[in-house]
Design an enzyme around this catalytic site. Structure first.
Site, PDB file in Angstrom:
ATOM      1  N   GLN A 127      52.251  39.980  39.222  1.00  0.00           N
ATOM      2  CA  GLN A 127      51.808  39.544  37.902  1.00  0.00           C
ATOM      3  C   GLN A 127      50.963  40.608  37.207  1.00  0.00           C
ATOM      4  O   GLN A 127      50.047  41.153  37.820  1.00  0.00           O
ATOM      5  CB  GLN A 127      50.975  38.267  38.063  1.00  0.00           C
ATOM      6  N   GLY A 128      51.271  40.903  35.969  1.00  0.00           N
ATOM      7  CA  GLY A 128      50.458  41.841  35.184  1.00  0.00           C
ATOM      8  C   GLY A 128      49.805  41.139  34.019  1.00  0.00           C
ATOM      9  O   GLY A 128      50.325  41.131  32.901  1.00  0.00           O
ATOM     10  N   TYR A 129      48.683  40.506  34.291  1.00  0.00           N
ATOM     11  CA  TYR A 129      47.942  39.800  33.234  1.00  0.00           C
ATOM     12  C   TYR A 129      46.648  40.540  32.894  1.00  0.00           C
ATOM     13  O   TYR A 129      46.465  41.037  31.798  1.00  0.00           O
ATOM     14  CB  TYR A 129      47.617  38.374  33.691  1.00  0.00           C
ATOM     15  N   SER A 130      45.744  40.591  33.872  1.00  0.00           N
ATOM     16  CA  SER A 130      44.394  41.109  33.585  1.00  0.00           C
ATOM     17  C   SER A 130      44.404  42.596  33.273  1.00  0.00           C
ATOM     18  O   SER A 130      45.229  43.348  33.785  1.00  0.00           O
ATOM     19  CB  SER A 130      43.491  40.882  34.790  1.00  0.00           C
ATOM     20  N   GLU A 245      52.161  25.662  38.980  1.00  0.00           N
ATOM     21  CA  GLU A 245      51.535  26.091  40.234  1.00  0.00           C
ATOM     22  C   GLU A 245      50.281  25.289  40.516  1.00  0.00           C
ATOM     23  O   GLU A 245      49.215  25.813  40.726  1.00  0.00           O
ATOM     24  CB  GLU A 245      51.163  27.588  40.153  1.00  0.00           C
ATOM     25  N   SER A 372      38.063  31.595  36.520  1.00  0.00           N
ATOM     26  CA  SER A 372      36.864  31.426  37.346  1.00  0.00           C
ATOM     27  C   SER A 372      36.406  29.970  37.309  1.00  0.00           C
ATOM     28  O   SER A 372      36.758  29.220  36.398  1.00  0.00           O
ATOM     29  CB  SER A 372      35.730  32.317  36.834  1.00  0.00           C
ATOM     30  N   ASN A 373      35.620  29.574  38.294  1.00  0.00           N
ATOM     31  CA  ASN A 373      35.187  28.183  38.337  1.00  0.00           C
ATOM     32  C   ASN A 373      34.325  27.819  37.123  1.00  0.00           C
ATOM     33  O   ASN A 373      34.274  26.656  36.727  1.00  0.00           O
ATOM     34  CB  ASN A 373      34.457  27.900  39.657  1.00  0.00           C
ATOM     35  N   GLU A 374      33.697  28.821  36.524  1.00  0.00           N
ATOM     36  CA  GLU A 374      32.938  28.547  35.293  1.00  0.00           C
ATOM     37  C   GLU A 374      33.898  28.212  34.147  1.00  0.00           C
ATOM     38  O   GLU A 374      33.653  27.295  33.359  1.00  0.00           O
ATOM     39  CB  GLU A 374      32.067  29.755  34.914  1.00  0.00           C
TER      40      GLU A 374
END
Lengths: 387, 373
Positions: A127-130, A245, A372-374
């Site tokens: 995957q190329g996202y970030s 997913e 992230s969980n935040e």
């Protein structure tokens, strides 16, 4: 109300168990049990081929594309049993991430070419996202794709690319327009990793492993026919992908397996004339996490049940992600703590890395990646609580 | 696996909720609280007319036999409405004890009266020693000429001042417990009334040379039955606590949407959003555990039951504390007042934590089975 699986669900579970007991090669099971990822590419691919041969290569796909057509409950049971049996997790990037996008938005040619290859583990996807500077704020991504005839010319950089060092293909979000709202100028491309101009550089992580990469694109030419759907509409497809997913987002099977391992470790570790498992303070910490896991398991089943009844909107997955990853992190922390000062040994004389401490370090990622969980708490506050 | 409720169960919940919203709003509830008895006979009779006091009476005894799920749903509504009437004490716990242990004649005598609300019974069981072990009873019953003589002290018995009948547990041998039905006006029985932190009425029960006839003892194996009764009661208490948790979170979210500071609703601030997201996760985990407690409280295997109920009580106790404390905090100064319902839910949740074995005790119970397993 009945919290237990019904007779059919139990029969399905037994069928999966029996299959795992016979079909999962011992050496793969053993490596997974020891968290040995020295053969990870082969292990994942070989296991995918075995699943495919059984007709179970894609639990969540519809039958017309070669999937199992299983219900959400059956998918949950399958994934939980696989994790409990120390089977390698399927490579999500192909089966769970790009495939649903292809099925929903891909052209017939794209579907016919890629989907069977994903099922048979012919291609390794990443995957190329970030990008540097665009993690949680994904829409701020900058990697450029400029149209030149029938091709896009790509320039830019991707980061945190998981297991891309093995990849045959990458699905990327790229910027095809910078004039309007950032979300409106993004396109979704499928790129052959052998294309000239692509450079992969593994990033060494805090536990000494290499599982993520930086990828540079230097005048990489990609056919326009490798674009999914419409130009500049990639954000829609990316959001669709992120909504997928989710059947296994809480990782109940993996946590149950690690909890059992934790108890075994604690029962074998002497402490004050007894064992760590008999030590009231430490055992209470185990009890605490076991209770939370039990609650999360029921919560997960409630979400699946509601989904099957088309009652749940989806943000509930954020809850499962947060609590699931917290529990996994806590279990790994306790496993490390069983070892006491021995956990200081990071590499022994043979050079082998001690599992528990290195896993503890590695699993800090759980609350960072996948939103992230935040960010997940923002989603809960806004989508469920309406704040 | 099936998380849906039957039509009858759903109706039970809807009926109870509707009754509470029509007859028992917050102002009315506070009038009841401030009354001399601290509960309402009128409401109690109405609950009986609705059939809610017969939920735990089997159909063959003329009851409804709604089971643990029905009791849970009514418990949810009672927690939401912060009812002060002795539903849990009389209609769940004492009724269940009678169903499990009473003779045919006693059933006929008591069950119809319990169903109508005419008779209020409470189980007087808790003592200082039961804090550690729920079957560690020090009250003693010894045989005398034509019956039993009972001596001992029971602590904080919810709704004892309202009860006509006390079911008192007492040790009859080194390793045996009996359950005795004692009328509230028996000689030698003394109540020291108190108001609990959640503003319900309770009493310490002192028994000094209380004489009862041989027929006062309920039959059967009281030790086994007591554990079963206590577990069914605990599941129902969890259901009430869940109702209260859900209400206090809803109130907090509504408040944070309307309360403006620095030119914006406080609910728009991320620090507070995350706190409320965390409250929701505690709530959903608590809901799952309340389901677990309900579905396991009648499990014939006492060890499986123990583990499930202790897990539920421990997790829900922690959820109650987190949600309660954060709710008061997020309401700011208003959360400190008696005027707002938040403080009342907060105290009900605190009582939940302290009753029936606190969080540490249940964590400890759960821990012990880790090694035994």
């Amino acid at each position: 109300m009945d919290l237990d699986f019904n007779a059919e669900e139990l029969a399905f579970r037994d069928q999966v168990r029996e299959f795992l007991a016979t079909a999962l090669p011992a050496e793969i099971r053993d490596r997974m049990h020891r968290s040995d990822d020295s053969h990870i590419r082969d292990d994942i691919q070989n296991w995918q081929k075995i699943l495919h041969a059984k007709g179970w290569g894609a639990p969540a796909w519809p039958v017309e594309f070669g999937g199992t057509g299983w219900s959400k409950t059956e998918q949950y049971i399958f994934e939980t049993e696989c994790a409990l049996a120390d089977a390698p997790a399927q490579l999500a990037f192909g089966v769970k991430m790009v495939a649903p996008v292809l099925m929903r938005y891909g052209s017939p040619q794209q579907q016919q070419y890629f989907l069977p290859r994903i099922l048979a583990a012919d291609d390794w996807w990443c995957q190329g996202y970030s990008e540097p500077g665009s993690g949680s704020d994904l829409a701020s991504l900058k990697m450029k794709a400029e149209r030149d005839g029938d091709e896009y010319v790509l320039n830019g950089q991707k980061v945190w690319n998981t297991l891309g060092q093995f990849a045959d293909w990458i699905f990327c979000l790229v910027r095809t327009d910078s004039s309007g709202k950032p979300q409106r100028g993004i396109s979704f491309l499928l790129i052959d990793m052998k294309t000239p101009g692509i450079t992969v550089r593994p990033t060494r992580l805090l536990d000494g492993t290499f599982e993520v990469n930086e990828i540079w694109f230097d005048n990489v030419r990609v056919p326009v026919s490798n674009r999914i759907g419409e130009e500049n509409a990639g954000w829609t497809y990316a959001k669709f992908l992120l909504g997928h997913e989710r059947t296994n987002i809480a990782g109940i099977g993996a946590s149950k397996r690690e909890l059992a391992r934790l108890k075994q470790m604690a029962a074998a570790q002497p402490k004050a004339g007894a064992t760590m498992l008999q030590d009231p303070l430490f055992a209470t910490r185990i009890a605490q996490v076991e209770i939370e896991l039990r609650a999360l398991e029921i919560t997960n089943m409630r979400v699946i049940f509601a989904e099957a009844k088309k009652q749940a909107p989806g943000p509930e997955a954020s809850m499962l992600k947060i609590r699931g990853t917290e529990i996994m992190q806590r279990l790994s922390e306790l496993q490390m703590e069983v070892l006491g000062a021995d956990a200081l040994i990071y590499r022994d004389t043979s050079g082998e890395i001690a599992r528990e401490t290195s896993t503890y370090l590695n699993l800090r990622k759980l609350s960072i990646f996948g939103g992230s969980n935040e960010i997940q708490r923002n989603i809960i506050a806004q989508m469920i609580l309406g704040l | 696996m099936d998380f849906s409720f039957s039509d009858e169960q759903q109706m039970l919940l809807d009926t109870t909720r509707r009754f509470i919203s029509e007859r028992y709003d917050f102002d009315y509830r506070n009038k009841v609280r401030d009354s001399e008895t601290g509960w309402s006979r009128e409401i109690w009779t109405a609950l009986g007319e609705l059939g809610l006091l017969a939920l735990n009476i089997p159909e063959q005894d003329g009851g409804i036999g709604a089971g643990a799920v029905g009791t849970m749903l009514v418990g949810n509504a009672i927690g939401e409405g912060l009812l002060l009437e002795p539903f849990l004490s009389s209609a769940v716990i004492a009724t269940q004890a009678i169903v499990e242990l009473a003779s045919a004649q006693q059933r006929e005598q008591w069950l119809p009266a319990l169903a109508s609300g005419e008779l209020i019974a409470v189980l007087a069981h808790d003592e200082t020693a039961t804090r550690e072990n729920s079957l560690q009873v020090e009250t003693r019953a010894v045989r005398d000429v034509d019956g039993w003589r009972i001596d001992g002290n029971k602590s904080v018995v919810y709704h004892a001042p309202a009860a006509n009948l006390l079911l008192v547990s007492a040790r009859i041998a080194e390793n045996d417990i009996g359950l005795f039905a004692i009328p509230h006006d028996a000689a030698g029985l003394q109540l020291l009334p108190c108001v609990t932190v959640d503003e319900q009425r309770a009493a310490a029960v002192l028994l000094q040379d209380v004489h009862v006839g041989a027929d006062a003892r309920l039959g059967g194996d009281a030790k086994v039955a007591l554990q079963s009764v206590l577990d069914i009661g605990l599941a129902a208490l969890c259901a009430e606590a869940f109702g209260a948790m859900q209400k206090i979170l809803t109130a907090t979210i509504e408040y944070s949407r309307s309360r403006v500071q620095f030119g914006a609703p406080i609910g728009s601030f991320q620090a507070l959003q995350h706190r409320m997201a965390e409250m929701l996760m505690h709530l959903e985990q608590a809901r799952s555990m309340s389901y677990l407690a309900t579905s396991q409280c009648t499990d014939p295997d006492p060890l499986a039951r123990r583990a499930a109920l202790s897990a539920a009580k421990a997790l829900m106790g922690q959820a109650a504390r987190y949600i309660g404390q954060q709710a008061v905090q997020l309401h700011g100064g208003m959360g400190m007042t008696d005027e707002l319902n938040v403080s009342h839910y907060f105290k009900r949740l605190l009582a939940f934590e302290l009753r029936y074995g606190n969080t540490d005790r249940h964590l400890e119970t759960y821990r012990q089975q880790l090694h035994a397993a």
